[in-house]
Motif scaffolding. Structure first.
Motif, PDB file in Angstrom:
ATOM      1  N   GLN A  51      -8.948 -14.349  -4.461  1.00 63.81           N
ATOM      2  CA  GLN A  51      -7.646 -15.010  -4.623  1.00 63.81           C
ATOM      3  C   GLN A  51      -7.201 -15.696  -3.330  1.00 63.81           C
ATOM      4  N   GLY A  52      -8.031 -15.575  -2.279  1.00 65.94           N
ATOM      5  CA  GLY A  52      -7.709 -16.218  -1.009  1.00 65.94           C
ATOM      6  C   GLY A  52      -6.869 -15.392  -0.063  1.00 65.94           C
ATOM      7  N   TYR A  53      -6.816 -14.063  -0.274  1.00 65.52           N
ATOM      8  CA  TYR A  53      -6.002 -13.181   0.563  1.00 65.52           C
ATOM      9  C   TYR A  53      -6.867 -12.157   1.287  1.00 65.52           C
ATOM     10  N   ASP A  54      -6.290 -11.617   2.373  1.00 71.80           N
ATOM     11  CA  ASP A  54      -6.979 -10.622   3.185  1.00 71.80           C
ATOM     12  C   ASP A  54      -6.374  -9.228   3.068  1.00 71.80           C
ATOM     13  N   SER A  55      -5.110  -9.152   2.684  1.00 71.72           N
ATOM     14  CA  SER A  55      -4.420  -7.864   2.607  1.00 71.72           C
ATOM     15  C   SER A  55      -3.276  -7.957   1.601  1.00 71.72           C
ATOM     16  N   ILE A  56      -2.692  -6.791   1.342  1.00 70.11           N
ATOM     17  CA  ILE A  56      -1.570  -6.687   0.406  1.00 70.11           C
ATOM     18  C   ILE A  56      -0.385  -6.070   1.138  1.00 70.11           C
ATOM     19  N   SER A  57       0.812  -6.534   0.816  1.00 69.17           N
ATOM     20  CA  SER A  57       2.041  -5.914   1.291  1.00 69.17           C
ATOM     21  C   SER A  57       2.888  -5.579   0.071  1.00 69.17           C
ATOM     22  N   PHE A  58       3.480  -4.386   0.106  1.00 59.95           N
ATOM     23  CA  PHE A  58       4.394  -3.989  -0.961  1.00 59.95           C
ATOM     24  C   PHE A  58       5.384  -2.986  -0.404  1.00 59.95           C
ATOM     25  N   ASN A  59       6.491  -2.823  -1.111  1.00 61.05           N
ATOM     26  CA  ASN A  59       7.514  -1.868  -0.707  1.00 61.05           C
ATOM     27  C   ASN A  59       7.788  -0.963  -1.896  1.00 61.05           C
ATOM     28  N   PRO A  60       7.307   0.284  -1.834  1.00 59.03           N
ATOM     29  CA  PRO A  60       7.518   1.205  -2.945  1.00 59.03           C
ATOM     30  C   PRO A  60       8.934   1.784  -3.002  1.00 59.03           C
ATOM     31  N   GLY A  61       9.831   1.267  -2.158  1.00 60.87           N
ATOM     32  CA  GLY A  61      11.209   1.731  -2.152  1.00 60.87           C
ATOM     33  C   GLY A  61      11.583   2.451  -0.871  1.00 60.87           C
ATOM     34  N   ASP A  62      10.596   2.683  -0.008  1.00 60.51           N
ATOM     35  CA  ASP A  62      10.876   3.385   1.249  1.00 60.51           C
ATOM     36  C   ASP A  62      10.374   2.611   2.468  1.00 60.51           C
ATOM     37  N   GLY A  63      10.229   1.302   2.319  1.00 59.09           N
ATOM     38  CA  GLY A  63       9.787   0.463   3.430  1.00 59.09           C
ATOM     39  C   GLY A  63       8.442  -0.189   3.153  1.00 59.09           C
ATOM     40  N   ASP A  64       8.155  -1.225   3.909  1.00 63.30           N
ATOM     41  CA  ASP A  64       6.920  -1.986   3.709  1.00 63.30           C
ATOM     42  C   ASP A  64       5.671  -1.163   4.010  1.00 63.30           C
ATOM     43  N   GLU A  65       4.631  -1.441   3.242  1.00 61.92           N
ATOM     44  CA  GLU A  65       3.303  -0.885   3.473  1.00 61.92           C
ATOM     45  C   GLU A  65       2.304  -2.020   3.377  1.00 61.92           C
ATOM     46  N   TYR A  66       1.198  -1.881   4.097  1.00 58.65           N
ATOM     47  CA  TYR A  66       0.135  -2.873   4.063  1.00 58.65           C
ATOM     48  C   TYR A  66      -1.171  -2.187   3.706  1.00 58.65           C
ATOM     49  N   SER A  67      -1.943  -2.834   2.865  1.00 58.07           N
ATOM     50  CA  SER A  67      -3.273  -2.359   2.520  1.00 58.07           C
ATOM     51  C   SER A  67      -4.274  -3.432   2.929  1.00 58.07           C
ATOM     52  N   ILE A  68      -5.295  -3.002   3.659  1.00 59.30           N
ATOM     53  CA  ILE A  68      -6.370  -3.910   4.021  1.00 59.30           C
ATOM     54  C   ILE A  68      -7.629  -3.415   3.323  1.00 59.30           C
ATOM     55  N   TYR A  69      -8.581  -4.296   3.167  1.00 57.82           N
ATOM     56  CA  TYR A  69      -9.789  -3.959   2.425  1.00 57.82           C
ATOM     57  C   TYR A  69     -11.048  -4.118   3.255  1.00 57.82           C
ATOM     58  N   SER A  70     -10.890  -4.359   4.549  1.00 52.33           N
ATOM     59  CA  SER A  70     -12.025  -4.489   5.453  1.00 52.33           C
ATOM     60  C   SER A  70     -11.694  -3.787   6.759  1.00 52.33           C
ATOM     61  N   ALA A  71     -12.543  -2.864   7.174  1.00 58.20           N
ATOM     62  CA  ALA A  71     -12.335  -2.152   8.437  1.00 58.20           C
ATOM     63  C   ALA A  71     -12.344  -3.111   9.626  1.00 58.20           C
ATOM     64  N   ASP A  72     -12.958  -4.269   9.469  1.00 57.66           N
ATOM     65  CA  ASP A  72     -12.994  -5.257  10.550  1.00 57.66           C
ATOM     66  C   ASP A  72     -11.607  -5.778  10.905  1.00 57.66           C
ATOM     67  N   ARG A  73     -10.633  -5.579  10.032  1.00 62.03           N
ATOM     68  CA  ARG A  73      -9.264  -6.040  10.301  1.00 62.03           C
ATOM     69  C   ARG A  73      -8.524  -5.101  11.249  1.00 62.03           C
ATOM     70  N   VAL A  74      -9.046  -3.891  11.468  1.00 62.71           N
ATOM     71  CA  VAL A  74      -8.443  -2.967  12.430  1.00 62.71           C
ATOM     72  C   VAL A  74      -8.976  -3.338  13.813  1.00 62.71           C
ATOM     73  N   LEU A  75      -8.105  -3.875  14.642  1.00 61.99           N
ATOM     74  CA  LEU A  75      -8.506  -4.361  15.963  1.00 61.99           C
ATOM     75  C   LEU A  75      -8.543  -3.256  17.004  1.00 61.99           C
ATOM     76  N   SER A  76      -7.662  -2.277  16.858  1.00 65.11           N
ATOM     77  CA  SER A  76      -7.662  -1.112  17.756  1.00 65.11           C
ATOM     78  C   SER A  76      -6.954   0.034  17.053  1.00 65.11           C
ATOM     79  N   ALA A  77      -7.271   1.248  17.479  1.00 74.37           N
ATOM     80  CA  ALA A  77      -6.641   2.441  16.909  1.00 74.37           C
ATOM     81  C   ALA A  77      -6.642   3.556  17.952  1.00 74.37           C
ATOM     82  N   LYS A  78      -5.546   4.304  18.008  1.00 75.46           N
ATOM     83  CA  LYS A  78      -5.438   5.459  18.898  1.00 75.46           C
ATOM     84  C   LYS A  78      -4.457   6.435  18.276  1.00 75.46           C
ATOM     85  N   ASP A  79      -4.471   7.673  18.772  1.00 83.99           N
ATOM     86  CA  ASP A  79      -3.521   8.634  18.241  1.00 83.99           C
ATOM     87  C   ASP A  79      -2.159   8.399  18.880  1.00 83.99           C
TER      88      ASP A  79
END
Length: 82
Positions: A51-79
């Motif tokens: 559909q030409g998209y890379d991720s999804i954004s939605f708000n289930p009623g408690d704030g925005d959430e994002y879903s990505i479908y490729s681990a390559d989109r995570v540029l950095s991660a730490k605790d």
């Protein structure tokens, strides 16, 4: 992904949710498809990309959430230190 550490307190609601840790991530969400509050649980990375998209954004009623479908989109991660 939630957008702030504080938002995870509202989103992590299972009986064991508050026993783990928060990951702070820099994510390239790319082109975002805005979904309804219920999102689309049948969505796949292949369908989203088709559909030409890379991720999804939605708000289930408690704030925005994002879903990505490729681990390559995570540029950095730490605790997250509380």
């Amino acid at each position: 992904f939630a957008t702030t550490p504080a938002a995870t307190n509202k989103k992590a609601i299972s009986p064991h949710s508050h026993t783990g840790f928060i990951i702070v991530a820099t994510v390239d969400v790319g082109k975002v498809l805005q979904m309804t509050s219920t999102c689309d649980r049948s969505m796949t990375g292949k369908n989203l990309s088709g559909q030409g998209y890379d991720s999804i954004s939605f708000n289930p009623g408690d704030g925005d959430e994002y879903s990505i479908y490729s681990a390559d989109r995570v540029l950095s991660a730490k605790d997250y230190s509380r």
